[in-house]
Design a protein around this motif. Structure first.
Motif, PDB file in Angstrom:
ATOM      1  N   LEU A 122       0.855  -1.171   0.000  1.00 22.83           N
ATOM      2  CA  LEU A 122       0.000   0.000   0.000  1.00 22.83           C
ATOM      3  C   LEU A 122       0.900   1.233   0.000  1.00 22.83           C
ATOM      4  O   LEU A 122       1.779   1.356   0.855  1.00 22.83           O
ATOM      5  N   VAL A 123       0.697   2.124  -0.961  1.00 21.39           N
ATOM      6  CA  VAL A 123       1.439   3.377  -1.008  1.00 21.39           C
ATOM      7  C   VAL A 123       0.484   4.515  -0.686  1.00 21.39           C
ATOM      8  O   VAL A 123      -0.546   4.676  -1.355  1.00 21.39           O
ATOM      9  N   LEU A 124       0.801   5.277   0.349  1.00 19.46           N
ATOM     10  CA  LEU A 124       0.041   6.476   0.708  1.00 19.46           C
ATOM     11  C   LEU A 124       0.916   7.670   0.345  1.00 19.46           C
ATOM     12  O   LEU A 124       1.760   8.108   1.136  1.00 19.46           O
ATOM     13  N   ASN A 125       0.731   8.179  -0.855  1.00 19.89           N
ATOM     14  CA  ASN A 125       1.601   9.220  -1.380  1.00 19.89           C
ATOM     15  C   ASN A 125       1.086  10.601  -0.991  1.00 19.89           C
ATOM     16  O   ASN A 125      -0.081  10.923  -1.191  1.00 19.89           O
ATOM     17  N   SER A 126       1.976  11.421  -0.417  1.00 11.83           N
ATOM     18  CA  SER A 126       1.624  12.781   0.048  1.00 11.83           C
ATOM     19  C   SER A 126       0.531  12.727   1.112  1.00 11.83           C
ATOM     20  O   SER A 126      -0.450  13.469   1.051  1.00 11.83           O
TER      21      SER A 126
ATOM     22  N   GLY B  31       0.277  -9.264   6.431  1.00 11.77           N
ATOM     23  CA  GLY B  31       1.607  -9.114   5.842  1.00 11.77           C
ATOM     24  C   GLY B  31       1.711  -7.945   4.896  1.00 11.77           C
ATOM     25  O   GLY B  31       2.564  -7.941   3.999  1.00 11.77           O
ATOM     26  N   LEU B  32       0.882  -6.940   5.076  1.00 11.64           N
ATOM     27  CA  LEU B  32       0.886  -5.787   4.176  1.00 11.64           C
ATOM     28  C   LEU B  32       2.115  -4.922   4.435  1.00 11.64           C
ATOM     29  O   LEU B  32       2.449  -4.619   5.575  1.00 11.64           O
ATOM     30  N   SER B  33       2.796  -4.525   3.369  1.00 17.12           N
ATOM     31  CA  SER B  33       3.862  -3.535   3.450  1.00 17.12           C
ATOM     32  C   SER B  33       3.278  -2.181   3.071  1.00 17.12           C
ATOM     33  O   SER B  33       2.390  -2.105   2.225  1.00 17.12           O
ATOM     34  N   VAL B  34       3.791  -1.119   3.684  1.00 19.16           N
ATOM     35  CA  VAL B  34       3.250   0.217   3.466  1.00 19.16           C
ATOM     36  C   VAL B  34       4.382   1.210   3.247  1.00 19.16           C
ATOM     37  O   VAL B  34       5.383   1.176   3.966  1.00 19.16           O
ATOM     38  N   ILE B  35       4.223   2.071   2.246  1.00 19.57           N
ATOM     39  CA  ILE B  35       5.146   3.184   2.031  1.00 19.57           C
ATOM     40  C   ILE B  35       4.349   4.476   2.126  1.00 19.57           C
ATOM     41  O   ILE B  35       3.334   4.640   1.447  1.00 19.57           O
ATOM     42  N   ILE B  36       4.801   5.375   2.986  1.00 18.64           N
ATOM     43  CA  ILE B  36       4.148   6.664   3.188  1.00 18.64           C
ATOM     44  C   ILE B  36       5.136   7.766   2.821  1.00 18.64           C
ATOM     45  O   ILE B  36       6.286   7.742   3.273  1.00 18.64           O
ATOM     46  N   THR B  37       4.731   8.709   1.995  1.00 20.69           N
ATOM     47  CA  THR B  37       5.581   9.863   1.717  1.00 20.69           C
ATOM     48  C   THR B  37       4.980  11.088   2.391  1.00 20.69           C
ATOM     49  O   THR B  37       3.765  11.283   2.376  1.00 20.69           O
ATOM     50  N   SER B  38       5.860  11.901   3.001  1.00 22.88           N
ATOM     51  CA  SER B  38       5.402  13.063   3.771  1.00 22.88           C
ATOM     52  C   SER B  38       6.293  14.266   3.509  1.00 22.88           C
ATOM     53  O   SER B  38       7.522  14.139   3.468  1.00 22.88           O
ATOM     54  N   GLN B  39       5.663  15.410   3.368  1.00 28.25           N
ATOM     55  CA  GLN B  39       6.396  16.658   3.251  1.00 28.25           C
ATOM     56  C   GLN B  39       6.895  17.082   4.629  1.00 28.25           C
ATOM     57  O   GLN B  39       6.298  16.778   5.651  1.00 28.25           O
TER      58      GLN B  39
END
Length: 317
Positions: free
Chosen positions: A190-194, A227-235
């Motif tokens: 799961l990618v949570l971008n911005s 087993g979910l991997s997550v990438i979060i991008t934050s300002q």
């Protein structure tokens, strides 16, 4: 045994509550920590943290200074396609863990998130990519997959792309996320971008914290049980400093610092790697590991792990 829920262990209610609040869901979450570190993380006495390890391993005695990793096995890792970041993570993003990437505008954090998608697609894993500021359109992801010689040309079939921009849309998404993952068990990333973008409209801190608590609980459960991997991008955001160096509303000309948009407590600490990108020139800089599942808090004299990077054709390498 490694996926056994900690809530099923014979432990006092305050200890179980402290574990849940810190994001520890299963025995496997203890794999990168020690009783001493757990005691500091949960703010509980050392005997109480030792009891957690004893209860999780009833048939064996775990040395009090030894990590449980060797006894709980290894975890599958996926490359982020960013060598300095992979080195900070010990080889890549572990399955069932969270990577929060912080950086100023133009630092390349969104590109890193997009590039990480192809490692999961390469192994026929499904990806849910949620873009909250239109920073990474589907065409960008398709181009990355197409340029990857090991990726299937039909790789976009494994990527579900979704945009949302308001906090109301995010709340609805969060409410439905667990059901979506249960209906699509092949979803590995799961990618949570911005992520900070929809929160900018919130002025009520109580409401903001309630939504972040819901996010933390949802991600902790999904990572531990699915087993979910997550990438979060934050300002990064700017905090003004008073003349004495304390946060506040300072007059023009005062100093300011840039800090992550979220606190480390907003995500499951037993599952989260926090990284910050620090540009030093237009094409060079360092990536720093602010915290990890095995190192939540660092003392003032403890060095922060970092890796230098260069930007080649706009991509961090």
């Amino acid at each position: 045994m490694s996926e056994r829920l900690l809530s099923t262990l014979s432990l006092p209610s305050p200890t179980l509550s402290a574990l849940a609040e810190a994001g520890y869901e299963t025995v496997n979450d203890l794999s990168n920590t020690t009783p001493e570190q757990l005691s500091d993380d949960l703010n509980i006495p050392l005997p109480a943290s030792q009891a957690v390890f004893s209860a999780s391993r009833p048939s064996a005695t775990l040395p009090m200074t030894q990590s449980a990793a060797a006894m709980l096995g290894t975890t599958e890792q996926y490359s982020t396609d960013c060598p300095p970041l992979d080195r900070l993570l010990g080889g890549g993003l572990k399955r069932g863990f969270i990577l929060e990437i912080n950086g100023p505008p133009g630092s390349g954090k969104e590109q890193i998130a997009a590039n990480a998608v192809k490692s999961f697609v390469k192994y026929n894993q499904e990806v849910l990519f949620v873009d909250m500021q239109n920073m990474v359109p589907p065409a960008t992801i398709k181009r990355i997959l197409t340029n990857n010689p090991t990726a299937d040309t039909e790789g976009m079939d494994l990527v579900r792309y979704q945009t949302l921009h308001t906090i109301a849309e995010f709340v609805v998404f969060l409410r439905n996320l667990t059901a979506y993952l249960e209906a699509n068990p092949a979803t590995a990333l799961l990618v949570l971008n911005s992520l900070p973008f929809p929160f900018q409209s919130l002025v009520d801190y109580k409401e903001r914290n309630a939504i972040l608590d819901r996010l933390k609980q949802t991600l902790a459960l999904a990572c531990a049980s699915m087993g979910l991997s997550v990438i979060i991008t934050s300002q990064l955001h700017t905090r003004m400093l008073e003349g004495n160096g304390q946060p506040g509303s300072a007059p023009p000309g005062s100093k300011s610092i840039m800090i992550p948009s979220f606190d480390s407590r907003n995500f499951p600490m037993g599952r989260t790697y926090r990284v910050i990108i620090v540009p030093q020139t237009r094409t060079t800089g360092v990536m720093r590991l602010l915290s990890s599942p095995s190192q939540h808090v660092r003392s003032l004299n403890q060095p922060v792990p970092e890796e230098p990077y260069q930007r080649v054709r706009g991509v961090i390498a």
